[in-house]
Scaffold this active site. Structure first.
Site, PDB file in Angstrom:
ATOM      1  N   LYS A  62       0.848  -1.193   0.000  1.00  0.00           N
ATOM      2  CA  LYS A  62       0.000   0.000   0.000  1.00  0.00           C
ATOM      3  C   LYS A  62       0.890   1.252   0.000  1.00  0.00           C
ATOM      4  O   LYS A  62       1.905   1.293   0.704  1.00  0.00           O
ATOM      5  CB  LYS A  62      -0.897  -0.023   1.234  1.00  0.00           C
ATOM      6  CG  LYS A  62      -2.028   0.991   1.235  1.00  0.00           C
ATOM      7  CD  LYS A  62      -2.906   0.798   2.490  1.00  0.00           C
ATOM      8  CE  LYS A  62      -4.080   1.755   2.530  1.00  0.00           C
ATOM      9  NZ  LYS A  62      -4.886   1.582   3.762  1.00  0.00           N
ATOM     10  N   SER A  72      -9.874   2.073   2.758  1.00  0.00           N
ATOM     11  CA  SER A  72      -8.986   2.791   1.873  1.00  0.00           C
ATOM     12  C   SER A  72      -8.068   1.911   1.040  1.00  0.00           C
ATOM     13  O   SER A  72      -7.593   2.328  -0.021  1.00  0.00           O
ATOM     14  CB  SER A  72      -8.135   3.759   2.687  1.00  0.00           C
ATOM     15  OG  SER A  72      -7.225   3.059   3.516  1.00  0.00           O
ATOM     16  N   SER A 108      -9.870  -0.337   6.873  1.00  0.00           N
ATOM     17  CA  SER A 108      -9.257  -0.177   5.545  1.00  0.00           C
ATOM     18  C   SER A 108      -8.580  -1.421   4.989  1.00  0.00           C
ATOM     19  O   SER A 108      -8.215  -1.449   3.815  1.00  0.00           O
ATOM     20  CB  SER A 108      -8.245   0.966   5.562  1.00  0.00           C
ATOM     21  OG  SER A 108      -8.921   2.202   5.581  1.00  0.00           O
TER      22      SER A 108
END
Lengths: 500, 98
Positions: free
Chosen positions: A79, A154, A178
């Protein structure tokens, strides 16, 4: 053989047996990215040469008979809110466009020590603020199951990369859901470990009392492999737990439900949850019972306040954490006309560099922390946090693990709810309590909802430091599902049409 | 009714060092008002004697030995800056001319 469709465990077996090399495996994933990421947009940056160099080094050492780390040669995606010394790190924000960090996050250092080729950095809502990936400054990610739908957020990039076979594993971060919510939207597995179980050094902080890094995978055993690599004490993170929480791989391998009490959270079912999700959830309770578990109902009455408390605590912490983006040490600098002071430069930079959700939350957090309102808002929210912890304590006195659907609905269309923050915040209704209490949670694919044929998901929760329970129970339920379905849930996903 | 007015939003944005457009002020006033109203339920929920939790897993102060460890070079630390000079971050004037 289509290498990318193998599980991480199978890919490692293939590497060890010599069925294929790490360069071949890494190239297969890079080819897959080239083929489908034009429509999925899971990656913000792909580092083909870096990944292939690591892969070649693994192959060379293996050929020379040298001892290799357990996951050596297995590619991974990260990420884009974890720093990487050789790749840009944007956190999905324009304010960090082009920034190349001068240091690696601890988790990335561990992946490098493990000799895992890092394929690239995945898309996210700006600074991880969001549950759809639509607040990324670089455009949304699509759900591999249905390209016009959200992949969750997210960490929609990491979930979509794994779900669309562009990476066998990925790293995510979970502040209010997330990791788990995107797992639920994409039919993948995601774990938020106990707060402090994985070092956050080098994670671009969002809510420091909530953030936790964890694994993203296509099945429980694969997630456990990655969990064991990234967990452990780090003296560079003052919130890092000193103790070893045990092997998740061992827990997943020795799963058993005999004598296990599974608590169903009354407040996270029924009204507000899509019918198809509730139906699959009830079926899973039957599977758990058939596998030997005892099902009990637990009540967590303070969960009704969780979202409101979270949306004071998180913005308050985020507004403080994001004060560092001030145009001085890194990132964008916008200089207005004339001879502006640094304050004017900061305000112009932050106006140009931050997107709408980030501004909304910074302003909200500034309000929550302002004198005169602090006790009413931030103070009350911190007290609600205590009530939620007490609810969990009482629930775990009756049950070894708790379960709920991970998300109230299946993936909705891109563009929906984007101007309605309150509706958007409800996406995380089932995931936020775990962050407020610091406990671990795992989201597991739970069958397709009848209404729309999209993935539904079940969330397992365990007491702080009992992360192993998620994997032992998760592995048994996953196996029971596969026996019913005759295949893995991800195998029901339609092929992503390149150039669709 | 919420105490979030356009003036409050402008003031908060100023404190947070974010320039905002008129359109943003209008949008944030409405959205923040709804969020703050929904947070008003919290005060009643914790009316009794409830301690605050700031950190989910209690930890005592964390210390390490006071020894020099490897750290970023000055060059690396300055590498992300938009402007630097003589080993320092270079910024616009801190004080107004008036």
């Amino acid at each position: 053989m289509n290498l990318v469709k193998l599980t991480a465990v199978e890919q490692l077996e293939g590497l060890r047996s010599g069925a294929f090399t790490s360069v071949e495996l890494t190239q297969a994933h890079l080819d897959r990215i080239a083929s489908v990421d034009g429509v999925v947009h899971a990656f913000l940056h792909v580092n083909a040469s870096g990944a292939l160099a690591t892969a070649a080094e693994v192959d060379r050492k293996r050929a020379a008979g040298e001892t290799l780390p357990a996951l050596a040669g297995l590619p991974i995606a990260v990420k884009d809110n974890l720093t990487t010394i050789d790749e840009p790190t944007t956190a999905g924000s324009k304010i960090l466009e082009g920034w190349v960090p001068p240091y690696d996050s601890t988790v990335v250092s561990k992946l490098r020590a493990e000799m895992m080729p890092i394929l690239g950095k995945t898309n996210l809502d700006e600074f991880a603020m969001g549950s759809t990936t639509q607040f990324s400054a670089y455009g949304p990610t699509s759900n591999p199951w249905s390209l016009d739908r959200i992949p969750g957020g997210s960490g929609g990039g990491s979930a979509a990369a794994v779900g669309a076979y562009m990476a066998p594993l990925a790293i995510g971060s979970d502040t209010g859901g997330s990791i788990r919510y995107p797992a639920a939207m994409t039919g993948t597995v995601g774990t938020k470990p106990t707060y402090g179980a994985v070092s956050r050094y080098g994670l671009i902080a969002l809510g420091s009392s909530l953030d936790q890094i964890g694994p993203v995978a296509r099945n429980v055993q694969d997630a456990a492999l990655l969990h064991d690599v990234i967990a452990g004490h780090d003296e560079r993170d003052s919130t890092s737990l000193p103790e070893d929480l045990g092997s998740m791989v061992a827990a997943a391998s020795n799963g058993s439900l005999a004598g296990v009490k599974v608590g169903v959270i009354k407040e996270l079912s029924g009204s507000g949850f899509q019918a198809g999700i509730s139906a699959r959830f009830q079926e899973s309770l039957e599977l758990l019972k058939a596998a030997g578990a005892e099902i009990v109902e637990v009540s967590c009455p303070s969960f009704q306040y969780a979202i409101a408390a979270y949306y004071l605590i998180l913005p308050a912490e985020a507004s403080s954490n994001l004060a560092k983006f001030d145009s001085v040490r890194f990132g964008m600098r916008v200089t207005p006309e004339g001879n502006p002071t640094i304050e004017r430069v900061m305000a112009a930079t932050r106006e140009a560099g931050f997107g709408p959700e980030v501004k909304r939350r910074i302003i909200l957090g500034t309000y929550a922390l302002s004198s005169g309102y602090y006790d009413d808002y931030y103070g009350s929210a911190q007290k609600v946090r205590t009530l939620i912890q007490r609810d969990f304590d009482a629930a775990f006195a009756k049950a070894d693990v708790l379960v709920s659907p991970t998300a109230p609905t299946t993936a909705f269309k891109l563009g929906e709810k984007i101007e309605d923050p309150l509706a958007m915040y409800l996406n995380d209704i089932a995931t936020i309590p775990a962050n407020l209490a610091g406990i671990p949670g795992l989201s597991l694919p739970n069958g397709l909802a009848d209404e729309d044929g999209l993935p539904s998901s079940i969330q397992l929760l365990a007491p702080a430091r009992a992360d192993q329970r998620l994997y032992s129970v998760g592995a048994v339920l996953e196996k029971a599902h596969e026996n019913v379905w005759g295949k893995r849930m991800i195998d029901f996903a339609p092929e992503v049409k390149a150039g669709a | 009714m919420s105490e979030i007015t356009p003036e409050v939003v402008r003031h908060l944005a100023g404190l947070a060092r974010i320039d905002v457009t008129d359109a943003e002020v209008d949008r944030f006033t409405e959205q923040l008002g709804l969020i703050v109203d929904s947070a008003a339920t919290l005060k009643a929920a914790v009316a009794g004697d409830v301690p605050a939790t700031s950190h989910p897993i209690p930890m005592k102060n964390v210390y390490r030995e006071d020894v020099v460890l490897e750290s970023l070079s000055q060059e690396a630390a300055l590498s992300g800056s938009a402007d630097s000079e003589s080993g320092r971050f270079r910024v616009a004037a801190i004080l107004d001319e008036e």
